[in-house]
Design a protein around this motif. Sequence first.
Motif, PDB file in Angstrom:
ATOM      1  N   MET A   1     -35.111 -25.532 -14.488  1.00 14.23           N
ATOM      2  CA  MET A   1     -34.323 -24.402 -13.969  1.00 14.23           C
ATOM      3  C   MET A   1     -34.806 -23.086 -14.551  1.00 14.23           C
ATOM      4  O   MET A   1     -35.045 -22.973 -15.739  1.00 14.23           O
ATOM      5  CB  MET A   1     -32.849 -24.581 -14.365  1.00 14.23           C
ATOM      6  N   GLN A   2     -34.976 -22.126 -13.715  1.00 17.67           N
ATOM      7  CA  GLN A   2     -35.448 -20.833 -14.190  1.00 17.67           C
ATOM      8  C   GLN A   2     -34.268 -19.977 -14.642  1.00 17.67           C
ATOM      9  O   GLN A   2     -33.275 -19.859 -13.939  1.00 17.67           O
ATOM     10  CB  GLN A   2     -36.163 -20.159 -13.044  1.00 17.67           C
ATOM     11  N   GLN A   3     -34.384 -19.403 -15.833  1.00 15.04           N
ATOM     12  CA  GLN A   3     -33.289 -18.549 -16.295  1.00 15.04           C
ATOM     13  C   GLN A   3     -33.273 -17.268 -15.462  1.00 15.04           C
ATOM     14  O   GLN A   3     -34.253 -16.924 -14.824  1.00 15.04           O
ATOM     15  CB  GLN A   3     -33.472 -18.218 -17.775  1.00 15.04           C
ATOM     16  N   SER A   4     -32.120 -16.581 -15.464  1.00 14.06           N
ATOM     17  CA  SER A   4     -32.059 -15.363 -14.658  1.00 14.06           C
ATOM     18  C   SER A   4     -32.544 -14.180 -15.483  1.00 14.06           C
ATOM     19  O   SER A   4     -32.665 -14.257 -16.712  1.00 14.06           O
ATOM     20  CB  SER A   4     -30.628 -15.146 -14.187  1.00 14.06           C
ATOM     21  N   ALA A   5     -32.780 -13.084 -14.784  1.00 12.03           N
ATOM     22  CA  ALA A   5     -33.158 -11.825 -15.430  1.00 12.03           C
ATOM     23  C   ALA A   5     -34.279 -11.978 -16.450  1.00 12.03           C
ATOM     24  O   ALA A   5     -34.108 -11.713 -17.637  1.00 12.03           O
ATOM     25  CB  ALA A   5     -31.933 -11.186 -16.070  1.00 12.03           C
ATOM     26  N   LEU A   6     -35.405 -12.423 -15.967  1.00 14.56           N
ATOM     27  CA  LEU A   6     -36.571 -12.544 -16.843  1.00 14.56           C
ATOM     28  C   LEU A   6     -37.165 -11.176 -17.142  1.00 14.56           C
ATOM     29  O   LEU A   6     -37.052 -10.252 -16.332  1.00 14.56           O
ATOM     30  CB  LEU A   6     -37.648 -13.386 -16.148  1.00 14.56           C
ATOM     31  N   HIS A   7     -37.813 -11.084 -18.287  1.00 13.33           N
ATOM     32  CA  HIS A   7     -38.612  -9.896 -18.592  1.00 13.33           C
ATOM     33  C   HIS A   7     -40.087 -10.279 -18.407  1.00 13.33           C
ATOM     34  O   HIS A   7     -40.607 -11.145 -19.113  1.00 13.33           O
ATOM     35  CB  HIS A   7     -38.344  -9.432 -20.031  1.00 13.33           C
ATOM     36  N   VAL A   8     -40.706  -9.658 -17.444  1.00 20.74           N
ATOM     37  CA  VAL A   8     -42.115  -9.937 -17.133  1.00 20.74           C
ATOM     38  C   VAL A   8     -42.935  -8.674 -17.408  1.00 20.74           C
ATOM     39  O   VAL A   8     -42.530  -7.561 -17.045  1.00 20.74           O
ATOM     40  CB  VAL A   8     -42.265 -10.375 -15.655  1.00 20.74           C
ATOM     41  N   GLY A   9     -44.067  -8.847 -18.057  1.00 21.22           N
ATOM     42  CA  GLY A   9     -44.985  -7.731 -18.292  1.00 21.22           C
ATOM     43  C   GLY A   9     -46.293  -7.985 -17.548  1.00 21.22           C
ATOM     44  O   GLY A   9     -46.725  -9.140 -17.445  1.00 21.22           O
ATOM     45  N   ILE A  10     -46.882  -6.930 -17.035  1.00 24.64           N
ATOM     46  CA  ILE A  10     -48.165  -7.116 -16.327  1.00 24.64           C
ATOM     47  C   ILE A  10     -49.195  -6.100 -16.815  1.00 24.64           C
ATOM     48  O   ILE A  10     -48.935  -4.888 -16.816  1.00 24.64           O
ATOM     49  CB  ILE A  10     -48.020  -6.980 -14.794  1.00 24.64           C
ATOM     50  N   ILE A  11     -50.335  -6.606 -17.237  1.00 21.14           N
ATOM     51  CA  ILE A  11     -51.486  -5.746 -17.531  1.00 21.14           C
ATOM     52  C   ILE A  11     -52.264  -5.652 -16.219  1.00 21.14           C
ATOM     53  O   ILE A  11     -52.927  -6.606 -15.795  1.00 21.14           O
ATOM     54  CB  ILE A  11     -52.355  -6.346 -18.660  1.00 21.14           C
ATOM     55  N   MET A  12     -52.123  -4.523 -15.578  1.00 19.15           N
ATOM     56  CA  MET A  12     -52.632  -4.367 -14.201  1.00 19.15           C
ATOM     57  C   MET A  12     -54.105  -3.980 -14.292  1.00 19.15           C
ATOM     58  O   MET A  12     -54.458  -2.818 -14.200  1.00 19.15           O
ATOM     59  CB  MET A  12     -51.836  -3.278 -13.479  1.00 19.15           C
ATOM     60  N   ASP A  13     -54.969  -4.970 -14.435  1.00 19.02           N
ATOM     61  CA  ASP A  13     -56.380  -4.669 -14.704  1.00 19.02           C
ATOM     62  C   ASP A  13     -57.256  -5.066 -13.516  1.00 19.02           C
ATOM     63  O   ASP A  13     -56.938  -5.995 -12.770  1.00 19.02           O
ATOM     64  CB  ASP A  13     -56.812  -5.446 -15.962  1.00 19.02           C
ATOM     65  N   GLY A  14     -58.365  -4.348 -13.384  1.00 14.45           N
ATOM     66  CA  GLY A  14     -59.368  -4.712 -12.378  1.00 14.45           C
ATOM     67  C   GLY A  14     -59.526  -3.706 -11.251  1.00 14.45           C
ATOM     68  O   GLY A  14     -60.279  -3.958 -10.307  1.00 14.45           O
ATOM     69  N   ASN A  15     -58.872  -2.583 -11.346  1.00  8.38           N
ATOM     70  CA  ASN A  15     -58.979  -1.577 -10.269  1.00  8.38           C
ATOM     71  C   ASN A  15     -60.426  -1.122 -10.061  1.00  8.38           C
ATOM     72  O   ASN A  15     -60.901  -1.024  -8.925  1.00  8.38           O
ATOM     73  CB  ASN A  15     -58.150  -0.327 -10.607  1.00  8.38           C
ATOM     74  N   GLY A  16     -61.098  -0.822 -11.164  1.00 10.98           N
ATOM     75  CA  GLY A  16     -62.457  -0.288 -11.083  1.00 10.98           C
ATOM     76  C   GLY A  16     -63.426  -1.306 -10.509  1.00 10.98           C
ATOM     77  O   GLY A  16     -64.226  -0.987  -9.617  1.00 10.98           O
ATOM     78  N   ARG A  17     -63.338  -2.531 -11.000  1.00 11.66           N
ATOM     79  CA  ARG A  17     -64.246  -3.576 -10.503  1.00 11.66           C
ATOM     80  C   ARG A  17     -63.967  -3.891  -9.046  1.00 11.66           C
ATOM     81  O   ARG A  17     -64.877  -4.149  -8.263  1.00 11.66           O
ATOM     82  CB  ARG A  17     -64.108  -4.845 -11.365  1.00 11.66           C
ATOM     83  N   TRP A  18     -62.704  -3.854  -8.666  1.00  8.62           N
ATOM     84  CA  TRP A  18     -62.340  -4.091  -7.260  1.00  8.62           C
ATOM     85  C   TRP A  18     -63.052  -3.071  -6.364  1.00  8.62           C
ATOM     86  O   TRP A  18     -63.622  -3.430  -5.332  1.00  8.62           O
ATOM     87  CB  TRP A  18     -60.822  -3.963  -7.104  1.00  8.62           C
ATOM     88  N   GLN A 214     -46.190 -17.045  -7.391  1.00 13.86           N
ATOM     89  CA  GLN A 214     -46.988 -18.149  -7.943  1.00 13.86           C
ATOM     90  C   GLN A 214     -46.971 -18.111  -9.478  1.00 13.86           C
ATOM     91  O   GLN A 214     -46.851 -19.142 -10.130  1.00 13.86           O
ATOM     92  CB  GLN A 214     -48.419 -18.007  -7.448  1.00 13.86           C
ATOM     93  N   ALA A 215     -47.057 -16.924 -10.033  1.00 17.14           N
ATOM     94  CA  ALA A 215     -47.033 -16.776 -11.491  1.00 17.14           C
ATOM     95  C   ALA A 215     -45.702 -17.282 -12.045  1.00 17.14           C
ATOM     96  O   ALA A 215     -45.656 -17.969 -13.074  1.00 17.14           O
ATOM     97  CB  ALA A 215     -47.240 -15.314 -11.870  1.00 17.14           C
ATOM     98  N   LEU A 216     -44.626 -16.966 -11.337  1.00 15.92           N
ATOM     99  CA  LEU A 216     -43.312 -17.418 -11.812  1.00 15.92           C
ATOM    100  C   LEU A 216     -43.156 -18.928 -11.648  1.00 15.92           C
ATOM    101  O   LEU A 216     -42.479 -19.583 -12.440  1.00 15.92           O
ATOM    102  CB  LEU A 216     -42.208 -16.658 -11.084  1.00 15.92           C
ATOM    103  N   GLY A 217     -43.807 -19.463 -10.623  1.00 16.32           N
ATOM    104  CA  GLY A 217     -43.824 -20.921 -10.438  1.00 16.32           C
ATOM    105  C   GLY A 217     -44.514 -21.577 -11.628  1.00 16.32           C
ATOM    106  O   GLY A 217     -44.029 -22.576 -12.178  1.00 16.32           O
ATOM    107  N   GLU A 218     -45.626 -21.010 -12.037  1.00 15.57           N
ATOM    108  CA  GLU A 218     -46.358 -21.536 -13.203  1.00 15.57           C
ATOM    109  C   GLU A 218     -45.495 -21.401 -14.472  1.00 15.57           C
ATOM    110  O   GLU A 218     -45.390 -22.333 -15.265  1.00 15.57           O
ATOM    111  CB  GLU A 218     -47.677 -20.758 -13.351  1.00 15.57           C
ATOM    112  N   PHE A 219     -44.845 -20.263 -14.596  1.00 13.77           N
ATOM    113  CA  PHE A 219     -43.970 -20.026 -15.758  1.00 13.77           C
ATOM    114  C   PHE A 219     -42.880 -21.102 -15.833  1.00 13.77           C
ATOM    115  O   PHE A 219     -42.558 -21.599 -16.916  1.00 13.77           O
ATOM    116  CB  PHE A 219     -43.337 -18.637 -15.649  1.00 13.77           C
TER     117      PHE A 219
END
Length: 237
Positions: A1-18, A214-219
Amino acid sequence: MQQSALHVGIIMDGNGRWAARGGQDRSLGHHEGARAVRRVVEAAPELGIGVLTLYAFSADNWRRPPAEVAVLMRLFREYLRVEAERCIENGVRLEIIGRRDRIDRRLRRRIDASERATAAGARLHLRIALDYSSRDAILRAAQCLRPDTVPTRDSFGRLLAIVDHGTPVPELDLLIRTGGERRLSDFLLWEAAYAELLFVERMWPDFGAEDLAQALGEFATRERRYGGLRPATADAC
Ligand code: IPE
Ligand code: IPE
Ligand code: MG
């Protein structure tokens, strides 16, 4: 069961290479990256995320060529100008964490206005890390400690948020980094003490709601033990 109100952080990397892969200027990658932010912010509340901390510009990113920094700063200003309204409509409380003193006055004014305008948002607490360094925040918080009090993990964590112009948030549950690198680059070092880490190959401009789901599914498959033993299952009772 997934708990509610998760705190998720994202390092938004790869803009330049994209952008480089498509033979384009890095600035196009940053523009497309801003669109990815919109997609992810829109999807987050439905996926059980209560706090979303996005790494937009590190304190070390000032080392980049001035032209690229200028593009990014313009983009942040534009993002705040357009998105504040959308945040209000969607119940998103916007907070910019990091240093303010090196940020241009116009952007600073925009930050203040966006934070004020969205302060009542209760569906999602969106924190955007700008001129952010986790190590510097820890140092600043340490400097604020009073000699007559003994800090606890909780009180120090609260102080950490406050020295970066934020409000206290729960510890990080999941840290995602796009773009294929496997490092933290000075992001949420204290807050991520027991976070689950997920490194994805996809470049940030290609990241979308499905990737976040998908990331939350993995989590949800990860077993968090916090130094203890496996949680007892119904079968084991
Ligand atoms: C992340 O993408 C955005 C910022 C750091 C501002 P990059 O600009 O680091 O993109 P890559 O890693 O060079 O591809
Ligand atoms: C981290 O990415 C900072 C942001 C995503 C804003 P960088 O591209 O700056 O990190 P390094 O230099 O690869 O560690
Ligand atoms: Mg990068």
